[in-house]
Design an enzyme around this catalytic site. Structure first.
Site, PDB file in Angstrom:
ATOM      1  N   GLN A 293      32.985  40.462  42.113  1.00 61.65           N
ATOM      2  CA  GLN A 293      34.107  40.906  42.859  1.00 61.65           C
ATOM      3  C   GLN A 293      33.796  40.527  44.386  1.00 61.65           C
ATOM      4  O   GLN A 293      32.691  40.758  44.670  1.00 61.65           O
ATOM      5  CB  GLN A 293      34.227  42.329  42.432  1.00 61.65           C
ATOM      6  CG  GLN A 293      35.150  42.832  43.398  1.00 61.65           C
ATOM      7  CD  GLN A 293      36.822  42.254  42.948  1.00 61.65           C
ATOM      8  OE1 GLN A 293      36.916  42.092  41.840  1.00 61.65           O
ATOM      9  NE2 GLN A 293      37.720  42.250  43.872  1.00 61.65           N
TER      10      GLN A 293
ATOM     11  N   LYS B 190      41.450  45.263  36.052  1.00 56.16           N
ATOM     12  CA  LYS B 190      40.823  44.162  35.462  1.00 56.16           C
ATOM     13  C   LYS B 190      40.218  44.788  34.011  1.00 56.16           C
ATOM     14  O   LYS B 190      40.585  43.855  32.797  1.00 56.16           O
ATOM     15  CB  LYS B 190      39.922  43.160  36.192  1.00 56.16           C
ATOM     16  CG  LYS B 190      40.278  42.461  37.216  1.00 56.16           C
ATOM     17  CD  LYS B 190      39.333  41.876  38.295  1.00 56.16           C
ATOM     18  CE  LYS B 190      40.130  41.362  39.541  1.00 56.16           C
ATOM     19  NZ  LYS B 190      39.031  41.034  40.553  1.00 56.16           N
TER      20      LYS B 190
ATOM     21  N   ASP C 171      37.286  32.580  38.206  1.00 51.44           N
ATOM     22  CA  ASP C 171      37.983  32.970  39.608  1.00 51.44           C
ATOM     23  C   ASP C 171      38.215  31.536  40.168  1.00 51.44           C
ATOM     24  O   ASP C 171      39.204  31.326  41.134  1.00 51.44           O
ATOM     25  CB  ASP C 171      36.818  33.620  40.392  1.00 51.44           C
ATOM     26  CG  ASP C 171      37.288  34.877  40.685  1.00 51.44           C
ATOM     27  OD1 ASP C 171      38.533  35.391  40.677  1.00 51.44           O
ATOM     28  OD2 ASP C 171      36.251  35.709  41.013  1.00 51.44           O
TER      29      ASP C 171
HETATM   30  N1  GUN Z   1      38.456  39.963  45.832  1.00 51.59           N
HETATM   31  C1  GUN Z   1      39.920  40.077  45.936  1.00 51.59           C
HETATM   32  N2  GUN Z   1      40.684  39.367  45.240  1.00 51.59           N
HETATM   33  C2  GUN Z   1      39.643  38.713  44.238  1.00 51.59           C
HETATM   34  C3  GUN Z   1      39.566  38.009  43.299  1.00 51.59           C
HETATM   35  O1  GUN Z   1      40.508  37.380  42.791  1.00 51.59           O
HETATM   36  N3  GUN Z   1      38.480  37.576  42.736  1.00 51.59           N
HETATM   37  C4  GUN Z   1      37.302  38.173  43.113  1.00 51.59           C
HETATM   38  N4  GUN Z   1      36.260  37.728  42.569  1.00 51.59           N
HETATM   39  N5  GUN Z   1      37.085  38.909  44.299  1.00 51.59           N
HETATM   40  C5  GUN Z   1      38.299  39.156  44.766  1.00 51.59           C
END
Ligand code: GUN
Length: 291
Positions: free
Chosen positions: A98, A54, A121
């Site tokens: 996350q 990311k 998100d």
């Molecule tokens: N953990 C796995 N996929 C994601 C996601 O798209 N966003 C977040 N915040 N955590 C994750």
């Protein structure tokens, strides 16, 4: 028949290129780049890989990335205080905490603490409600990416029959809402569904998001169906999806590979949501529909 392979990498690259152009225009006009804060608590290896990816994608798009790595034993109050600071920071347009979080932290409470208008998100209950009621908000990145791929293959989805396999808050439920908004007839199947085969056999669209390696096979699909495989399962044979690609490709009309299908779209959609957030917050017009 052999299905067309849906190239998520190519679609994501073109989306990211379009985002980078609009990010540059935003920065020239506002005097700052869109800012995305990513918070990682602990050192879950898969999460570390995602967070690094990311960060790289954010920089490549010309955005400002702010990474906050906290130790696994960080008290919940400290994480909530960081979220409060990021909510109040005018240079931050998107906040991503996350998941999964360590067990001593209540993930639902942390998610709900994020300003819904910075919740790129799309996990905040306010954004789930906005999606369900057709209000503008943020849509979770993975189902949004799936929808973009479906539109690319099928054009209009109106009137099509769809099964979403899996009912998670992150993928299954928002995916069902998105398909409903596209005027599909939607069934959400899950572990207690009595006759999954009967559902799969009649539908034009299958979105598989359960996390069970190769659980859907070609002989369960309707001929010509479009299959979106969200699964990422580590097996001895390597990474595989929830759909058995080899047999499904004999029956489907189009199918996403794993890897190289949905995965690249998720990060591209995170960048999209961050740009959209920055533009909304600064009152700058952008071409949201073109993204
Ligand atoms: N953990 C796995 N996929 C994601 C996601 O798209 N966003 C977040 N915040 N955590 C994750």
């Amino acid at each position: 028949m052999t299905a067309a392979t849906i190239d998520g990498r190519a679609r994501a690259a073109s989306l990211r290129a379009g985002i980078a152009v609009q990010v540059a225009a935003f920065a020239a006009r506002v005097g700052r780049a869109p800012g995305l804060a990513v918070v990682l608590v602990g050192e879950d290896p898969a999460s570390s890989v995602y967070v690094r990816a990311k960060g790289r994608a954010t920089a490549e798009a010309g955005m400002r990335g702010a990474e906050h790595r906290l130790p696994a034993d960080t008290p919940e109050a400290e994480l909530l205080a960081l979220v409060d600071r990021l909510n109040a920071d005018p240079a931050i347009d998107g906040i991503l905490v996350q998941l999964p979080l360590p067990p001593h932290i209540d993930a639902a409470q942390v998610t709900a603490r994020i300003d819904p208008d910075k919740d790129v998100d799309g996990f905040h209950p306010v954004n789930a409600g906005r999606l369900a009621t057709g209000l503008p908000g943020f849509v979770p990145c993975t189902p949004l990416g799936c929808l973009m791929l479906l539109r690319g293959v099928l054009g209009s989805l109106s009137g099509l029959e769809a099964v979403v396999v899996g009912r998670s808050n992150i993928v299954g439920k928002p995916m069902a809402q998105l398909l409903l908004a596209e005027s599909c007839t939607v069934t959400v199947a899950h572990s207690r569904t009595r006759d999954l085969d009967a559902h799969l056999a009649r539908v034009d669209i299958v979105v598989a998001a359960v996390g069970r390696a190769n659980m859907i096979r070609g002989n369960q699909l309707k001929s010509g169906a479009t299959v979106i495989d969200v699964g990422i399962n580590r097996t001895e044979a390597g990474l595989v999806g929830d759909v058995d690609f080899a047999s499904a490709a004999q029956v489907a009309g189009a199918i996403t590979p794993v890897p190289g299908g949905v995965g690249p779209m998720t990060i591209a959609c995170l960048l999209r949501n961050t740009l959209v957030s920055a533009a909304r917050r600064e009152g700058v017009p952008i071409d949201e529909a073109g993204l």
